[in-house]
Write a protein that holds these residues in place. Structure first.
Motif, mmCIF file in Angstrom:
data_model
loop_
_atom_site.group_PDB
_atom_site.id
_atom_site.type_symbol
_atom_site.label_atom_id
_atom_site.label_comp_id
_atom_site.label_asym_id
_atom_site.label_seq_id
_atom_site.Cartn_x
_atom_site.Cartn_y
_atom_site.Cartn_z
ATOM 1 N N VAL A 229 -0.067 16.628 4.699
ATOM 2 C CA VAL A 229 0.823 15.889 5.603
ATOM 3 C C VAL A 229 0.848 14.414 5.242
ATOM 4 N N ASP A 230 -0.293 13.848 4.902
ATOM 5 C CA ASP A 230 -0.338 12.440 4.508
ATOM 6 C C ASP A 230 0.503 12.189 3.256
ATOM 7 N N ALA A 231 0.358 13.070 2.262
ATOM 8 C CA ALA A 231 1.150 12.917 1.038
ATOM 9 C C ALA A 231 2.635 13.049 1.339
ATOM 10 N N LEU A 232 2.976 14.030 2.177
ATOM 11 C CA LEU A 232 4.380 14.237 2.533
ATOM 12 C C LEU A 232 4.938 13.021 3.257
ATOM 13 N N ALA A 233 4.192 12.475 4.184
ATOM 14 C CA ALA A 233 4.656 11.287 4.914
ATOM 15 C C ALA A 233 4.872 10.115 3.973
ATOM 16 N N ASP A 234 3.976 9.934 3.002
ATOM 17 C CA ASP A 234 4.148 8.846 2.028
ATOM 18 C C ASP A 234 5.462 9.013 1.262
ATOM 19 N N GLY A 235 5.734 10.229 0.815
ATOM 20 C CA GLY A 235 6.971 10.467 0.080
ATOM 21 C C GLY A 235 8.201 10.299 0.946
ATOM 22 N N LEU A 236 8.145 10.791 2.172
ATOM 23 C CA LEU A 236 9.305 10.703 3.066
ATOM 24 C C LEU A 236 9.614 9.269 3.460
ATOM 25 N N VAL A 237 8.582 8.457 3.663
ATOM 26 C CA VAL A 237 8.830 7.055 4.026
ATOM 27 C C VAL A 237 9.484 6.314 2.861
ATOM 28 N N THR A 238 9.089 6.638 1.634
ATOM 29 C CA THR A 238 9.780 6.061 0.480
ATOM 30 C C THR A 238 11.254 6.449 0.495
ATOM 31 N N ALA A 239 11.515 7.724 0.754
ATOM 32 C CA ALA A 239 12.894 8.204 0.773
ATOM 33 C C ALA A 239 13.704 7.570 1.896
ATOM 34 N N LEU A 240 13.142 7.490 3.087
ATOM 35 C CA LEU A 240 13.928 6.933 4.191
ATOM 36 C C LEU A 240 14.102 5.418 4.046
ATOM 37 N N THR A 241 13.171 4.759 3.347
ATOM 38 C CA THR A 241 13.348 3.335 3.065
ATOM 39 C C THR A 241 14.554 3.116 2.163
ATOM 40 N N LEU A 242 14.744 4.014 1.196
ATOM 41 C CA LEU A 242 15.866 3.888 0.269
ATOM 42 C C LEU A 242 17.182 4.380 0.864
ATOM 43 N N LEU A 243 17.127 5.445 1.674
ATOM 44 C CA LEU A 243 18.345 6.136 2.079
ATOM 45 C C LEU A 243 18.764 5.907 3.524
ATOM 46 N N ASP A 244 17.813 5.548 4.394
ATOM 47 C CA ASP A 244 18.093 5.304 5.805
ATOM 48 C C ASP A 244 18.854 6.456 6.451
ATOM 49 N N PRO A 245 18.350 7.696 6.382
ATOM 50 C CA PRO A 245 19.054 8.815 7.016
ATOM 51 C C PRO A 245 18.928 8.764 8.532
ATOM 52 N N ARG A 246 19.923 9.311 9.204
ATOM 53 C CA ARG A 246 19.863 9.414 10.659
ATOM 54 C C ARG A 246 19.028 10.629 11.075
#
Length: 311
Positions: A229-246
């Motif tokens: 879960v920690d690894a997944l959260a790290d990856g997802l935060v990178t993605a949402l920082t770049l993409l800003d999904p709703r």
């Protein structure tokens, strides 16, 4: 009834459907991909399966399909309709769109499997109504589909959304892509299965077993789950920082753990964001029909445009 042919080709199995304009699945069928017979036989199997669906549609509805959409794994050149590479099928530069067009006699559109499933989840599934979404299935690997106003972005070279190859643990586990520490080496369903099998000493244990052990309070399972879960959260935060999904839609085998995954994942993402806006984090809703539904949507979209749309 007007309909289109939809095919979702996987590494071991194929799902197919006839899909109405409103997204209704009028007929569904499955069969093995047959990869053990070699890449040529896989292609012939796809052509035969599609032709059978076409014949069934004529018999059932009195008219041929208007078009066909096909979701395929690996690297896809969607503009040219070519399955460029799929290691598990032995494919290199298979002109699948042209082969199917000749066999079926109708327009055909090809799509990457995850982007095609993401199109369905975003337009008629868990992301319905969201102008910007990110679909991330956690399965054998991890990929992603970037949704913008009801469409899915392929990128300039067809690689958009490959979130599984964001490096979240520099210098960590080697990845077949050539990097070390990629997200999918730590947070995919297969990665959790491997980690839990090592931790519990049962080579047959998988991610679903790990989730059950977490729910029963097993400390070893909780450690494995927390690291994923920690690894997944790290990856997802990178993605949402770049993409800003709703909306952030999580699917695949690991998402079947329900709140055992989503409660700690939402907390982990929330702890990591600073200036970013937190998206809604929701489970995918279409299950294993997403690929067929998305392929059907691609086919219907093809009929409303003068050229094959990028996905």
């Amino acid at each position: 009834m007007e309909h289109v042919i939809a095919l979702d080709v996987g590494g071991t199995g194929m799902k197919a459907a006839l899909v109405a304009a409103d997204g209704e699945l009028l007929h569904q069928a499955r069969r093995a991909t047959g990869r053990e017979r070699g890449p040529g036989a896989v292609v012939e199997g796809i052509l035969d399966f599609a032709a059978e669906l076409g014949a069934y549609g004529v018999e059932r509805f009195g008219a041929p399909a208007a078009a066909a959409g096909v979701a395929v794994p690996g690297i896809v050149d969607e503009e040219r309709g070519v399955a460029a590479y799929a290691a598990n099928l032995g494919w290199r530069d298979v002109p699948l769109r042209d082969l199917l067009t000749r066999r079926l006699g109708v327009p055909v559109v090809l799509g990457h499997d995850v982007r095609t499933g993401g199109l369905a989840e975003g337009r008629i599934g868990a992301g319905r109504g969201a102008d910007r979404f990110l679909f991330v299935p956690l399965g054998t690997g991890i990929a992603g589909a970037i949704g913008i106003d009801g469409r899915v972005e392929a990128g300039a070279h067809g690689f958009a959304g490959e979130i599984g190859h964001i490096v979240v643990r520099p210098g960590g586990t080697p990845c077949p892509c050539g990097q070390h520490g990629c997200l999918e080496r730590f947070a995919s369903a297969s990665a959790v299965s491997r980690a839990w099998a090592r931790a519990c000493g049962d080579p047959d244990a998988d991610a679903a077993d790990c989730a059950k052990a977490v729910e029963s309070g097993d400390a070893r399972a909780r450690t494995v789950w927390h690291e994923a879960v920690d690894a997944l959260a790290d990856g997802l935060v990178t993605a949402l920082t770049l993409l800003d999904p709703r909306t952030l839609i999580i699917g695949g085998g690991l998402a079947e753990a329900g709140e055992t995954l989503f409660t700690p994942l939402r907390d982990a993402v929330r702890r990591r964001v600073t200036f970013q806006r937190l998206p809604s984090i929701v489970p995918a809703s279409l299950g294993d029909t997403a690929g067929c539904l998305g392929a059907g949507l691609l086919a219907w979209d093809l009929l409303t445009t003068s050229t094959t749309p990028r996905r």
